[in-house]
Design an enzyme around this catalytic site. Structure first.
Site, mmCIF file in Angstrom:
data_model
loop_
_atom_site.group_PDB
_atom_site.id
_atom_site.type_symbol
_atom_site.label_atom_id
_atom_site.label_comp_id
_atom_site.label_asym_id
_atom_site.label_seq_id
_atom_site.Cartn_x
_atom_site.Cartn_y
_atom_site.Cartn_z
ATOM 1 N N SER A 184 1.201 -18.903 10.211
ATOM 2 C CA SER A 184 0.044 -18.057 9.899
ATOM 3 C C SER A 184 -0.109 -17.040 11.010
ATOM 4 C CB SER A 184 -1.217 -18.916 9.835
ATOM 5 O OG SER A 184 -2.370 -18.088 9.849
ATOM 6 N N TYR A 244 -7.043 -25.794 12.534
ATOM 7 C CA TYR A 244 -6.009 -25.033 11.809
ATOM 8 C C TYR A 244 -5.232 -24.146 12.781
ATOM 9 C CZ TYR A 244 -4.065 -21.827 8.282
ATOM 10 O OH TYR A 244 -3.225 -21.066 7.494
HETATM 11 C C1 BGC Z 1 -5.689 -18.606 6.346
HETATM 12 C C2 BGC Z 1 -6.658 -17.823 5.499
HETATM 13 C C3 BGC Z 1 -7.059 -16.540 6.194
HETATM 14 C C4 BGC Z 1 -5.847 -15.781 6.635
HETATM 15 C C5 BGC Z 1 -6.190 -14.495 7.396
HETATM 16 C C6 BGC Z 1 -4.549 -17.720 6.757
HETATM 17 O O1 BGC Z 1 -3.694 -18.434 7.604
HETATM 18 O O2 BGC Z 1 -5.195 -19.696 5.606
HETATM 19 O O3 BGC Z 1 -7.792 -18.627 5.235
HETATM 20 O O4 BGC Z 1 -7.815 -15.717 5.311
HETATM 21 O O5 BGC Z 1 -5.052 -16.590 7.447
HETATM 22 O O6 BGC Z 1 -7.156 -14.718 8.365
#
Ligand code: BGC
Length: 255
Positions: free
Chosen positions: A143, A156
């Site tokens: 991410s 996360y």
């Molecule tokens: C998350 C999303 C978020 C995006 C941008 C992703 O890794 O799962 O919830 O909107 O990142 O911030």
């Protein structure tokens, strides 16, 4: 991308980015193992779609955070489809909470799916590649939050930061076996993980304001990069992160 005679395992394949990746790799010629938490109508219909493309497909129901069952499920699917060449660690969850309210159960759930599962699946995959004397590809769906703080999503972000360092370490350790390890860092993609934002116009507009390309990403945007990293064109790429975010990560503007 030509992935003929390759077999790919995609975790978290029942929806969103994982589903798009499974389909794109199949369209590129790979046979596919679909890891899902539980087999259901979605995994059955995806399996039919992949078989209709002329590819072999096996469903691998298993919670990636349960390591012994995960190893057993990997062995079963390798018996079914033959050696796995490409591992896509895509399964991921997020839980929204202020730092002061994060529970131990939620912290563990996020870390166990996003990081521990990916780590031990990479381990069993790499051990098989080494034993068979063949290289492989590990592609982790991380991410932008492997770098970027995201208030209310601390566990996360920590899991994705861990994934970034996992990729860098494994790229070095697994290079002698011809295994490359890379991350893809999606930004805001139209998938069920973003259901809350997608269903609220105010939140949606606020998110769009952060994205220079002025649209959310589509699962296919991530799938295309995955197919590239899985292909021979990416033979010399390891230990990297490819950001797929419409410019979100480094966006800064002053009025
Ligand atoms: C998350 C999303 C978020 C995006 C941008 C992703 O890794 O799962 O919830 O909107 O990142 O911030």
């Amino acid at each position: 991308m030509n992935l003929h005679n390759k077999t790919a395992l995609v975790t978290g394949a029942s929806q969103g980015i994982g589903k798009a990746i499974a389909l794109r790799l199949a369209e590129s010629g790979a046979d596919i193992a679909l890891n899902v938490r539980e087999a259901d109508k979605r995994s059955e219909s995806l399996r039919s779609e992949i078989e209709a493309l002329g590819r072999r497909c096996a469903v691998m129901p298993c919670d990636v955070s349960q390591i012994e069952p995960l190893r057993a499920a990997f062995a079963r699917v390798a018996d079914q489809l033959g050696a796995i060449d490409i591992l896509v660690n895509n399964a991921g969850i997020e839980k929204r909470a202020e730092f002061l309210d994060v529970t131990e159960a939620d912290y563990d759930a996020v870390m166990n799916v996003n990081l521990k599962g990916a780590f031990f699946l990479a381990q069993v995959f790499a051990a098989r590649c080494k034993q068979a004397g063949r290289g492989g590809r590990i592609i982790n769906i991380s991410s932008v939050h492997e770098d970027l703080p995201f208030p209310h999503f601390s566990a996360y972000c920590i899991s994705k930061g861990g994934m970034r360092m996992m990729t860098r370490n494994l790229a070095i350790e697994l290079a002698p076996y011809g295994i490359t390890v890379n991350n893809i860092a999606p930004g805001a993609i139209e998938t069920p993980i973003n259901a809350r934002v997608l269903s609220d116009p105010a939140l949606h507009d606020a998110l769009l304001a952060n994205i220079p390309l002025k649209r959310l990403g589509r699962p296919g945007d991530v799938a295309g990069v995955t197919a590239f990293l899985a292909s021979a064109d990416a033979d010399y790429i390891t230990g990297t992160t490819s950001v797929v975010d419409g410019g979100l990560l480094w966006n800064y503007a002053e009025q």
